[in-house]
Design a protein around this motif. Structure first.
Motif, PDB file in Angstrom:
ATOM      1  N   GLY A  29       0.830  -1.193   0.000  1.00 28.95           N
ATOM      2  CA  GLY A  29       0.000   0.000   0.000  1.00 28.95           C
ATOM      3  C   GLY A  29       0.865   1.244   0.000  1.00 28.95           C
ATOM      4  N   PHE A  57      -2.727  -4.162   3.189  1.00 29.11           N
ATOM      5  CA  PHE A  57      -3.558  -4.012   2.005  1.00 29.11           C
ATOM      6  C   PHE A  57      -4.562  -5.165   1.911  1.00 29.11           C
ATOM      7  N   ARG A  62      -7.393  -4.890   4.564  1.00 27.65           N
ATOM      8  CA  ARG A  62      -8.391  -3.866   4.247  1.00 27.65           C
ATOM      9  C   ARG A  62      -9.264  -4.280   3.064  1.00 27.65           C
ATOM     10  N   LEU A  63      -8.688  -4.975   2.124  1.00 28.05           N
ATOM     11  CA  LEU A  63      -9.485  -5.498   1.016  1.00 28.05           C
ATOM     12  C   LEU A  63     -10.451  -6.575   1.527  1.00 28.05           C
ATOM     13  N   PHE A 117      -9.523   1.849   3.356  1.00 25.41           N
ATOM     14  CA  PHE A 117      -9.032   1.507   2.026  1.00 25.41           C
ATOM     15  C   PHE A 117      -8.412   2.719   1.339  1.00 25.41           C
ATOM     16  N   ARG A 118      -8.973   3.897   1.569  1.00 24.55           N
ATOM     17  CA  ARG A 118      -8.414   5.112   0.983  1.00 24.55           C
ATOM     18  C   ARG A 118      -6.970   5.320   1.437  1.00 24.55           C
ATOM     19  N   ARG A 173      -4.812   2.645  -0.674  1.00 21.58           N
ATOM     20  CA  ARG A 173      -4.974   2.482  -2.129  1.00 21.58           C
ATOM     21  C   ARG A 173      -3.797   3.091  -2.873  1.00 21.58           C
ATOM     22  N   CYS A 227      -4.688   7.870 -11.592  1.00 17.51           N
ATOM     23  CA  CYS A 227      -4.704   6.948 -12.734  1.00 17.51           C
ATOM     24  C   CYS A 227      -4.610   7.638 -14.092  1.00 17.51           C
ATOM     25  N   CYS A 247      -4.787   0.162 -11.304  1.00 21.41           N
ATOM     26  CA  CYS A 247      -5.042   1.468 -10.707  1.00 21.41           C
ATOM     27  C   CYS A 247      -6.523   1.815 -10.752  1.00 21.41           C
ATOM     28  N   LEU A 252      -8.686  -0.506  -8.458  1.00 20.18           N
ATOM     29  CA  LEU A 252      -8.610  -0.125  -7.046  1.00 20.18           C
ATOM     30  C   LEU A 252      -9.348   1.185  -6.796  1.00 20.18           C
ATOM     31  N   GLN A 253      -9.283   2.084  -7.753  1.00 16.81           N
ATOM     32  CA  GLN A 253     -10.027   3.340  -7.638  1.00 16.81           C
ATOM     33  C   GLN A 253     -11.535   3.064  -7.628  1.00 16.81           C
ATOM     34  N   GLU A 275     -12.669   1.807  -4.195  1.00 12.18           N
ATOM     35  CA  GLU A 275     -12.853   2.921  -3.264  1.00 12.18           C
ATOM     36  C   GLU A 275     -14.115   3.726  -3.591  1.00 12.18           C
TER      37      GLU A 275
END
Length: 170
Positions: free
Chosen positions: A38, A47, A50-51, A104-105, A108, A113, A122, A125-126, A129
């Motif tokens: 992360g 990471f 949190r996922l 998560f923010r 990330r 991106c 990217c 993952l965006q 979130e």
């Protein structure tokens, strides 16, 4: 206003299902290829944790969202179909998603991106979130609408009343 509840619960459940599918795909991919570290010194273990928490939130939302949709549409008159019960579930869901989205923010990776392909890690993952914040917003909005529904039906049926104000006098 309570007539919008099935639609709002369907939206919350749909966002949760989209999040569940994306996170399940990412967890499968990362279990095979390894988790990224992360940002800000967070390790791949942080990471993954949190996922996993986002996955729990998505499962919670889909399972209970579908249950409440079924309760509302069936017109069930027991506690699980009550406004108070769904308001309690909604406040718990708001707390879960707020914690999950913020945690998560923090980890990330990828920034904004720019210049990455449309389908890239990217952007995926965006999207995780963004869906987490969207689920939080929908749950909070639905909770506020539930408070109005409680106020409008409390005089007649109390907190255990259903979302629909049935008049049993014919």
């Amino acid at each position: 206003m309570a007539g919008y509840h099935p639609l709002l619960f369907i939206l919350i459940t749909a966002v949760g299902a989209a999040e569940l599918g994306l996170v399940a795909y990412l967890i499968h991919t990362f279990d095979r290829d390894g988790y990224p570290d992360g940002k800000g010194g967070y390790t791949s273990r942080d990471f993954k944790a949190r996922l996993d928490y986002i996955m729990f939130c998505a499962c919670w939302t889909v399972f209970f969202g579908l249950a409440y949709i079924a309760f509302m549409l069936a017109g069930a008159l027991f506690f699980l179909a009550s406004i108070a019960s769904s308001a309690l579930w909604l406040i718990m869901t708001v707390i879960f998603w707020a914690v999950g989205a913020e945690l998560f923010r923090q980890v990330r990776v990828g920034g904004n991106c720019d210049g990455t392909p449309a389908i890239s890690l990217c952007r995926e993952l965006q999207t995780v979130e963004a869906l987490a914040w969207t689920a939080l917003g929908l749950a909070a909005f639905t909770f506020i609408v539930s408070l109005f529904a409680i106020g409008s039906t409390r005089r007649k049926h109390g907190y255990r009343g259903t979302y629909y104000d049935y008049d049993y006098r014919y």
